[in-house]
Design an enzyme around this catalytic site. Structure first.
Site, PDB file in Angstrom:
ATOM      1  N   HIS A  22       0.751  -1.099  -0.043  1.00 12.98           N
ATOM      2  CA  HIS A  22       0.266  -0.099   0.049  1.00 12.98           C
ATOM      3  C   HIS A  22       0.788   1.222  -0.003  1.00 12.98           C
ATOM      4  CE1 HIS A  22      -2.561   3.076   2.244  1.00 12.98           C
ATOM      5  NE2 HIS A  22      -3.239   2.946   1.128  1.00 12.98           N
ATOM      6  N   ASP A  30       8.667   7.476 -20.010  1.00 13.41           N
ATOM      7  CA  ASP A  30       8.661   7.415 -21.184  1.00 13.41           C
ATOM      8  C   ASP A  30       9.965   6.984 -21.666  1.00 13.41           C
ATOM      9  OD1 ASP A  30      10.695   9.703 -21.358  1.00 13.41           O
ATOM     10  OD2 ASP A  30       8.736  11.075 -21.152  1.00 13.41           O
ATOM     11  N   ARG A 102      10.175  18.869 -12.953  1.00 14.00           N
ATOM     12  CA  ARG A 102      11.111  17.903 -13.436  1.00 14.00           C
ATOM     13  C   ARG A 102      11.980  17.082 -12.585  1.00 14.00           C
ATOM     14  NH1 ARG A 102      15.426  19.127 -17.949  1.00 14.00           N
ATOM     15  NH2 ARG A 102      16.510  17.203 -17.415  1.00 14.00           N
ATOM     16  N   TYR A 124       7.219  14.527 -21.650  1.00 19.91           N
ATOM     17  CA  TYR A 124       6.608  14.535 -20.317  1.00 19.91           C
ATOM     18  C   TYR A 124       5.434  13.520 -20.187  1.00 19.91           C
ATOM     19  CZ  TYR A 124       9.004  19.069 -20.042  1.00 19.91           C
ATOM     20  OH  TYR A 124      10.078  19.897 -20.240  1.00 19.91           O
ATOM     21  N   GLY A 125       5.983  12.604 -20.795  1.00 15.18           N
ATOM     22  CA  GLY A 125       4.887  11.554 -20.910  1.00 15.18           C
ATOM     23  C   GLY A 125       5.176  10.295 -19.917  1.00 15.18           C
ATOM     24  N   ASN A 126       5.075  10.738 -18.611  1.00 16.49           N
ATOM     25  CA  ASN A 126       5.688   9.963 -17.352  1.00 16.49           C
ATOM     26  C   ASN A 126       4.586  10.031 -16.518  1.00 16.49           C
ATOM     27  OD1 ASN A 126       8.187   9.526 -18.318  1.00 16.49           O
ATOM     28  ND2 ASN A 126       8.537  11.841 -18.122  1.00 16.49           N
TER      29      ASN A 126
END
Length: 139
Positions: A22, A30, A102, A124-126
């Site tokens: 948990h 990315d 970032r 920024y595809g994270n």
């Protein structure tokens, strides 16, 4: 092979997701992300996008209380298409998503239980997901 399991969820990935507790975090990164430099456990899923992998993981992993999803804030703060797709895949909205600068995001990633590096090429595809309690509805 298993029935009822999303095809992107490999045995290795399922093993790590099962071992998470948990509030443990998984970063779906990315292709540009320094996953191997930051993480102790990294699973590579080339040829996939981050929204695809987030959606697959969400079939077996409930989110923790908000914010259950952290996204890396774009340089100009603009909300990008890939970020909209990540929120949709995770089942969150802007109010239940945290946007992280970032370098602060990299610090969070260092503490994640698992990093999954995809073939996503959009910047920024994270996404960082926190595991909720299995068997209970997420808030």
């Amino acid at each position: 092979m298993l029935e009822g399991i999303h095809p992107l969820l490999t045995g290795e990935l399922l093993l790590h997701l099962d071992r998470m507790g948990h509030s443990d975090a998984v970063v779906i990164a990315d292709a540009h992300f320094p996953a191997w430099g930051l993480g102790e456990r990294v699973v590579d899923l080339p040829g996939t996008t981050t929204p695809e992998v987030v959606a697959a993981i969400r079939t077996v992993l409930p989110l923790d209380d908000a914010p259950g999803l952290d996204l890396m804030r774009s340089a100009d703060g603009e909300l990008l298409d890939v970020q909209h797709e990540l929120m949709a895949a995770a089942g969150t909205v802007i109010d239940t998503t945290r946007f992280v600068e970032r370098f602060a995001y990299y610090d969070l990633a260092k503490t994640a239980y698992l990093l999954v590096r995809t073939g996503e090429t959009r910047k920024y595809g994270n996404a960082l997901l926190r595991k909720g309690v299995v068997g209970h509805a997420s808030a």
